[in-house]
Design a protein around this motif. Structure first.
Motif, PDB file in Angstrom:
ATOM      1  N   THR A 149      -4.463   7.248  -1.507  1.00 46.67           N
ATOM      2  CA  THR A 149      -3.966   6.008  -0.923  1.00 46.67           C
ATOM      3  C   THR A 149      -4.472   4.819  -1.731  1.00 46.67           C
ATOM      4  OG1 THR A 149      -3.937   6.997   1.280  1.00 46.67           O
ATOM      5  CG2 THR A 149      -3.889   4.594   1.151  1.00 46.67           C
TER       6      THR A 149
ATOM      7  N   GLU B  87      -4.122   0.383  -2.299  1.00 47.20           N
ATOM      8  CA  GLU B  87      -3.733  -0.884  -1.688  1.00 47.20           C
ATOM      9  C   GLU B  87      -4.073  -1.991  -2.651  1.00 47.20           C
ATOM     10  OE1 GLU B  87      -7.828  -1.116   0.977  1.00 47.20           O
ATOM     11  OE2 GLU B  87      -5.908  -0.698   1.952  1.00 47.20           O
TER      12      GLU B  87
ATOM     13  N   SER C 243       0.861  -1.183   0.000  1.00 50.83           N
ATOM     14  CA  SER C 243       0.000   0.000   0.000  1.00 50.83           C
ATOM     15  C   SER C 243       0.892   1.226   0.000  1.00 50.83           C
ATOM     16  CB  SER C 243      -0.929   0.007   1.222  1.00 50.83           C
ATOM     17  OG  SER C 243      -0.173   0.110   2.416  1.00 50.83           O
TER      18      SER C 243
ATOM     19  N   LEU D 113       5.046  -0.905  -3.527  1.00 52.22           N
ATOM     20  CA  LEU D 113       3.947  -1.512  -4.260  1.00 52.22           C
ATOM     21  C   LEU D 113       4.462  -2.568  -5.229  1.00 52.22           C
ATOM     22  CD1 LEU D 113       1.873   1.660  -5.300  1.00 52.22           C
ATOM     23  CD2 LEU D 113       1.366   0.089  -3.419  1.00 52.22           C
TER      24      LEU D 113
END
Length: 755
Positions: A302, A304, A286, A320
């Protein structure tokens, strides 16, 4: 779509982009278009500001033939082989600057000396004629060489351009002045000198020759700098893309590869501070992702596992692992760059008229200048006076401003729009923007965040709740719809895995059906159950008002023809929605919320954002019908949407605006793409369209008006050729500087306001 555009030949075989060098005016662009159009199966659109030719092919034509055709018109051509292969005008700016400096350093003394020795014979010195010649020749030859070269090239092909007028003016005024200086006696020059005081021109025009060169070079330098400045945003966008990527091998090791070596399905490691090299989906980790370069949004988003990310954005914090979904020219960044460039090549109806006028304007002006000089001579004026008036007509009529009016404005607007997250597909979409009176907003995914979550789950006492939830999640997982993804995510989170679905079928605007573990599953709205003849039990929450009052979306699940479960899904309204609607209303626009949801859910959202009207429970086909009805009532409609079901309405509106987080189908049907995850960009897009169109209209009004007024004044003998050259350069400077004002659009003082 009712917007007007040029009618290109069918692009059955695609299109080719050529970089065209050597164009200086609208007549040049028109000449290249006509020359390419002589080939069978070819229709070309040439843009002066971007120096690009977009060639539509409806029959096989070799690239070499296209290049040769452009060269026959007297210009250079080469295929555009990369998105970064766009002119930045740096070399041209440096060359023009050098020529202008030399012209100024030599031209000022030439003008001063040529006037002084004529007015005051006593100040003449031996060989003064040769001093004038030595200082003037570099100005009218090397400094003015770009004009002479283009004029000769055009003449070789039996045509003319703005450079023809400039070159003729410089050569004629210098040649006549040298003849006068070397052949007239001292008394004749003195008389001519005093004649200068009382008349607009005299017999020595060296000041005119160097003045025209200086003024036109200054105008060209300003134009080149303006084109470069206006294209800075687009070049910056092109540089956003990653140059390197870190690919994750199957054994878990990493390797550094060039970004253009990334392929679909590759897993890329993105560390904090690195640019994501492809459009993809986060598979692990994330991070906050800075999207400012793409959207202008200052607050990082943000992401994820499971979230989509866009190439060209930057990971701010956190590691990531991204699986590449679109790479190279298929990425959103590359497509948006091409979209902006295509918009810059487009032409409004009024600009196409200007191009046609410019194509015949130059030979008409040359003829008018000759006739004016002959007319003055026939009326009894001396040769000096006749030549002066003819020169004034020749110089002042250059249609440079006419050719720059539209492309410089669109170049500046599209570049600034890209910085703000507004991508305009073509100039023709701007034309209805001025008359828009109604804005239709899709609800889910546009006004709301589009991230539906299951707020409540109900199952009948007689049902196996886990089995029913699994069946519902399996069917909805196949839909790809926002609601479907929310139900599938909830089921997956509760159960850990989903069963397999067979015989799946989507029911647009209503729900979906399928077979899970041999049982028929129907999932969707209460209206779907009603249409399918499936009764809703009294104990189901949807039968009362408790769920309806909450303003959410109800999904019913029927297994083998019996409703045995229900889900309540809610979606939050975007924080910017109310402000955007308020800004639209302040602009004098009617706002309508359009949705397939139930009236209660739609009403709750409408009350929160303050729209004028709400239309709920609308099927996809009905959305287009609503837009058609509004247009049939005389309204000019803008539609804002994001989903596949919005595509018909986007295509049917006068101006379609798609949120870039939406589907490819919606983006393809829209006229304007909104990249920022912020609805404030909607009124900003309308305001930019209006401002750009207004700028173009002002530019064209000035350019047309200038030529229409200046020519009779010059032909009447009321303008000195030097003043004519200054006025011609000033006309172009005014047009370009007016266009460059668009680069500051979007500042607080320019935010949308009432009409």
């Amino acid at each position: 779509m009712t917007t007007t555009a040029s009618a290109p030949a069918p692009a059955d075989l695609g299109e080719i982009e050529l970089a065209v060098s050597g164009m200086t005016c609208a007549a040049c662009a028109s000449r290249v278009e006509r020359q390419l159009g002589k080939l069978d199966g070819v229709h070309a659109t040439v843009n002066l500001a971007t120096e690009r030719a977009t060639v539509h092919l409806s029959a096989p034509v070799p690239l070499e033939s296209l290049v040769a055709q452009v060269e026959k018109a007297g210009y250079g051509a080469a295929p555009v082989v990369a998105e970064q292969d766009r002119p930045d005008h740096a070399d041209r700016v440096r060359d023009l600057w050098r020529r202008l400096m030399v012209a100024l350093l030599l031209g000022i003394p030439v003008a001063d000396l040529s006037i002084t020795v004529v007015l005051v014979p006593a100040l003449r010195f031996p060989g003064w004629q040769w001093v004038l010649l030595a200082m003037t020749l570099p100005v009218v030859t090397w400094c003015a060489w770009p004009f002479h070269r283009k004029a000769v090239a055009a003449a070789r092909h039996g045509s003319s351009s703005m450079d023809t007028l400039v070159s003729l003016g410089v050569v004629t005024s210098a040649g006549w002045s040298f003849y006068t200086v070397f052949h007239d006696d001292a008394d004749g020059l003195a008389d001519a000198g005093w004649h200068l005081i009382f008349e607009p021109a005299g017999s020595v025009y060296l000041d005119v020759a160097v003045g025209v060169t200086v003024f036109v070079l200054a105008g060209r330098l300003f134009e080149a700098r303006a084109r470069r400045a206006a294209g800075d945003a687009l070049r910056a966008l092109a540089r956003v893309g990653a140059k390197q990527a870190t690919r994750l091998r199957a054994d878990g090791t990493e390797e550094a590869v060039p970004a253009d070596a990334v392929r679909v399905g590759d897993r890329l490691v993105v560390r904090p501070g690195e640019t994501i090299a492809a459009d993809g989906v986060v598979r692990d980790g994330s991070s906050a992702v800075d999207t400012a370069a793409m959207t202008g949004e200052s607050v990082p988003a943000t992401v994820e596992a499971g979230d989509a990310v866009t190439g060209g954005t930057v990971a701010v914090a956190g590691r990531l692992v991204v699986e590449a979904v679109r790479v190279g020219a298929a990425t959103q960044l590359a497509q948006l760059i091409r979209l902006v460039e295509r918009a810059q090549t487009d032409k409004a109806r009024v600009q196409r008229l200007a191009d046609r006028i410019s194509a015949v304007f130059v030979p008409v002006v040359i003829g008018l200048a000759v006739l004016t000089g002959l007319g003055w001579g026939w009326a009894g004026a001396g040769p000096h006076r006749a030549i002066s008036v003819g020169l004034a007509v020749l110089i002042i009529a250059c249609p440079c401003a006419l050719g720059l009016a539209t492309p410089t404005a669109l170049l500046a607007a599209s570049g600034r729009g890209a910085q703000l997250g507004i991508f305009i597909k073509g100039l023709q979409v701007l034309e209805p923007a001025r008359a828009i009176d109604t804005v239709v907003l899709d609800k889910t995914g546009t006004v709301t965040n589009g991230r539906m979550t299951v707020a409540e789950w109900w199952a009948a006492d007689s049902a196996d709740s886990d089995r029913v939830l699994g069946a519902a999640g399996a069917v909805e997982n196949a839909t790809g719809h926002l609601i479907g993804r929310a139900v599938a995510a909830y089921a997956l989170r509760e159960l850990g895995e989903l069963p397999r679905v067979e015989e799946f079928g989507a029911l647009p605007g209503l729900g979906a059906r399928g077979r899970v573990d041999g049982r028929a599953v129907l999932i969707g709205s209460p209206r779907l159950m009603d249409r399918s003849g499936v009764p809703v039990p009294a104990q189901c929450p949807v039968a009362g008002t408790r769920w309806a009052d909450r303003g959410g979306t109800t999904v019913l699940v029927a297994v083998d023809g019996v409703v045995c479960a229900a889900l309540l899904l809610t979606d939050t309204v975007r924080s910017s929605a109310a402000g955007a609607v308020r800004a639209l209303r302040e602009m004098g626009l009617r706002t309508i919320l359009l949705t397939g949801d139930n009236p209660a859910s739609a009403g709750a959202v409408a009350a929160e954002i303050g729209v004028d009207e709400t239309i709920a429970q609308v099927l996809p086909a009905d959305k287009a019908a609503v837009v058609a009805r509004l247009r049939g009532e005389g309204h000019v409609v803008a539609m804002v949407g994001d989903g596949i079901n919005d595509a018909p309405a986007l295509a049917g509106a006068d101006l379609g605006m798609a949120v870039v987080t939406g589907t490819d189908v919606a983006i393809g049907a829209a006229d304007v793409i909104l990249v920022r995850d912020d609805l404030d960009v909607v009124p900003l897009a309308v305001a930019l369209a209006r401002r750009t169109l207004r700028t173009i209209r002002v530019n064209l009004a000035w350019a047309f008006g200038y030529n229409l007024l200046a020519l009779p004044i010059a032909a009447a003998g009321l303008l000195n050729p030097l003043i004519s050259s200054a006025a011609m350069a000033l006309s172009s400077l005014l047009v370009v500087s007016n266009s460059l004002r668009l680069r500051g659009f979007g500042e607080p003082r320019d935010r949308p306001a009432a009409r």
